[in-house]
Scaffold this active site. Sequence first.
Site, short mmCIF file in Angstrom:
data_model
loop_
_atom_site.label_atom_id
_atom_site.label_comp_id
_atom_site.label_asym_id
_atom_site.label_seq_id
_atom_site.Cartn_x
_atom_site.Cartn_y
_atom_site.Cartn_z
CB SER A 186 -0.95 0.01 1.20
OG SER A 186 -1.90 -1.02 1.07
CB ALA A 202 -11.34 2.43 0.51
CG HIS A 231 -4.32 1.74 5.06
ND1 HIS A 231 -4.00 1.43 3.76
CD2 HIS A 231 -3.95 0.67 5.80
CE1 HIS A 231 -3.46 0.22 3.72
NE2 HIS A 231 -3.43 -0.26 4.94
NE ARG A 232 -10.77 7.22 5.75
CZ ARG A 232 -11.91 6.68 6.15
NH1 ARG A 232 -12.15 6.45 7.42
NH2 ARG A 232 -12.83 6.36 5.26
NE ARG A 254 0.72 4.15 4.30
CZ ARG A 254 0.11 2.97 4.39
NH1 ARG A 254 0.31 2.19 5.42
NH2 ARG A 254 -0.72 2.57 3.45
#
Length: 167
Positions: free
Chosen positions: A15, A33, A49-50, A52
């Site tokens: 990712s 997503a 994830h958001r 980062r």
Amino acid sequence: MAVILITGGARSGKSKRAETRARAFPGQPVYVATAEALDAEMKTRIARHRARRGTDWIEREVPLDLVPALIASDGGGARLVDCLTLWLSNLMHAERDWEHEVRELAAVLPRLKSPVVFVTNEVGLGIVPDNALARSFRDAAGIMNQTVAAAADEVEFVVAGLPMKLK
């Protein structure tokens, strides 16, 4: 237009690599997503994830209808689809014809104007699963990955955060 497939194992850095590749294209990137926050652990993963990625992404939650989402978002920045494996799982759980959906995805890719970066998991490197559902998913993921890789301009395999160019 570029189609890039990034594959690898769990926590391999796929990712992060895909985010870097998508940001390299001009325009505001779109994060597509496929995951659904159905439990606390998945909510935590999504939040990580958001955090980062930061706030410079347009976000779209698309658990099932990936092809229409790619068509609707075409003409702007690069789209990052994270991830195809969860999309496949969602399709199978919804009892949709995943083979048809994967063929439709591969067929639309050459007609898109904006770049697409796909993340997928390589799930076929381990032992043969002990149950029919897991074997069916493993086999479907392999077929999906081969189909998208054939349509992609570039394919990378990420191991320990290090990308290896396959195509």
